[in-house]
Design an enzyme around this catalytic site. Structure first.
Site, mmCIF file in Angstrom:
data_model
loop_
_atom_site.group_PDB
_atom_site.id
_atom_site.type_symbol
_atom_site.label_atom_id
_atom_site.label_comp_id
_atom_site.label_asym_id
_atom_site.label_seq_id
_atom_site.Cartn_x
_atom_site.Cartn_y
_atom_site.Cartn_z
ATOM 1 N N CYS A 105 29.873 37.355 50.161
ATOM 2 C CA CYS A 105 29.567 36.844 48.830
ATOM 3 C C CYS A 105 29.761 35.326 48.798
ATOM 4 O O CYS A 105 29.651 34.648 49.821
ATOM 5 C CB CYS A 105 30.405 37.557 47.766
ATOM 6 S SG CYS A 105 29.750 37.346 46.080
ATOM 7 N N ASP A 142 37.583 38.641 42.672
ATOM 8 C CA ASP A 142 37.279 38.682 41.245
ATOM 9 C C ASP A 142 38.495 39.165 40.471
ATOM 10 O O ASP A 142 38.670 38.802 39.314
ATOM 11 C CB ASP A 142 36.075 39.585 40.979
ATOM 12 C CG ASP A 142 34.774 38.874 41.309
ATOM 13 O OD1 ASP A 142 34.210 38.237 40.412
ATOM 14 O OD2 ASP A 142 34.347 38.932 42.469
#
Length: 311
Positions: free
Chosen positions: A124, A193
Site C-alpha cells: 500500500c 490504519d
C-alpha cells in the site's frame, strides 16, 4: 461546497488517502469550519461543530487516525464563541504540526533498522514507511524498495511515484507475487490504519498475507505508525470496523451486469495478529506490539470514560 463537505467527500472517495493524510485533512477542515461559523451563540456554535465532527467521522470507518484527530481538535472548554473558535484553531494546528513531526521522527528511528544493501518490501502507501526509506537513502545506504501494486486501487503506484521522485531504486510487483519475492527481501515495512490494544494491525487488505509470507521466510515484519493510530476503543473489546468498499472498484458495472448472480466482496482492510509483528516504529521509539496498551492508556492520555463514550 464548503471546505468541510469537500474534505469529507474527498476522504470518502479516496482522493485523500492514507491514515495520516486523512487525519491532517480532517483537522484542517474542522479548523476551517470553526473559522467560518458566524454566530454569537455558543450553544449554536458547539452544535455546528458537533455536526462537522459527525460528518467527517462517518466518511471512513476503519482508519482510527480520523476519530483520534477529531477528538484532539474538539478537546476544548470555552465560555464564548470566540474562545471556542480560538481553542479549536489552536488544537487543529497543534495536531497537524505533531502529525508532520511524527512521521519525520519515525523516519529517523526506522532508518536505524535498515542496513546498507537491504531490500525492503512494502504494501500500500504509507507516509510513515516512506519517511523511513527516505531517511535511510539520505544516509547513503544502498537500498531497494519492492512495492506491491495494492489492488484494487493501486496505492502502490503512489508509493513508487514517491520513491521515483526521491531517487530511491524501486521494484513494482503484483500482490500475488509477494510470497515468490519474499526470498529476495531482507525486511518488510508497512504502515497502519489502526492498531488495537493487543498490538494487532489493521491495514490495507493483503497486509496479513504479507505478514504470513514474511513469517514463513523468517523476514522481520515492521509496522510504522504514529501513536494517534492506536485505537482507544479497543480497550473495551470493541472491534475495529472493516470497511467494505463499492464492488465497482473490483469489477466494472458492465461485467456486473454480465454476471448478475455474482457477489463481489471488496474489504478495504484486514487484520494482522500481533504475533506476526516484530516491531512497531512510532515517534516515541521502537516498541513491541505488546506495548500498545501503554501507548493508548498513558501516552495518548485518553480517559477511560472518553474512550467508552462520545466526544
Amino acid at each position: 461546497m464548503t471546505t468541510l463537505t469537500e474534505t469529507a467527500e474527498k476522504i470518502k472517495n479516496m482522493e485523500i488517502r492514507g491514515a495520516g493524510r486523512i487525519a491532517r485533512a480532517a483537522a484542517n477542515a474542522m479548523k476551517e469550519e470553526a473559522m467560518s461559523i458566524e454566530t454569537a451563540d455558543l450553544e449554536e456554535f458547539n452544535k455546528r461543530m458537533r455536526e462537522a465532527y459527525t460528518t467527517l467521522l462517518n466518511t471512513r470507518p476503519t482508519a482510527v487516525s480520523l476519530p483520534n484527530a477529531l477528538k484532539a481538535v474538539m478537546r476544548y472548554r470555552a465560555d464564548s464563541v470566540e474562545e471556542a473558535r480560538q481553542a479549536i484553531i489552536a488544537n487543529a494546528d497543534a495536531f497537524i504540526a505533531a502529525s508532520e513531526n511524527a512521521v519525520k521522527r519515525i523516519g529517523e528511528i526506522g532508518a536505524r533498522r535498515i542496513k546498507d544493501g537491504d531490500t525492503i518490501l512494502t504494501h500500500c502507501n504509507s507516509s510513515a514507511a516512506f519517511h523511513i526509506f527516505e531517511a535511510a537513502f539520505k544516509q547513503g545506504k544502498d537500498i531497494n524498495v519492492v512495492a506491491t501494486e495494492t489492488r484494487p486501487r493501486q496505492q502502490g503506484y503512489i508509493t513508487v511515484d514517491f520513491l521515483h521522485k526521491a531517487g530511491i531504486p524501486a521494484t513494482l510487483i503484483l500482490d500475488s507475487a509477494v510470497r515468490y519475492y519474499m526470498k529476495k527481501v531482507d525486511l518488510v515495512i508497512v504502515g497502519a490504519d489502526a492498531i488495537t490494544v493487543n498490538g494487532s494491525l489493521i491495514n490495507k487488505v493483503g497486509t496479513s498475507q504479507v505478514a504470513l509470507a514474511a513469517n514463513e521466510a523468517r523476514v522481520s515484519f515492521i509496522c510504522a505508525a504514529e501513536t494517534y493510530k492506536f485505537s482507544p476503543k479497543t480497550l473495551f473489546g470493541e472491534m475495529v470496523e472493516i470497511e467494505e468498499r463499492d464492488p465497482s472498484e473490483v469489477l466494472s458495472p458492465e461485467l456486473q451486469k454480465k454476471w448478475p448472480n455474482l457477489k463481489v466482496s471488496n474489504p478495504a482492510f484486514d487484520i494482522t495478529p500481533h504475533k506476526y509483528i516484530d516491531m512497531i516504529i512510532t515517534e516515541i521509539g521502537a516498541i513491541p506490539p505488546e506495548m500498545a496498551y501503554w501507548v493508548i492508556k498513558d501516552k495518548l492520555g485518553w480517559e477511560l470514560e472518553e474512550a467508552a463514550g462520545g466526544i
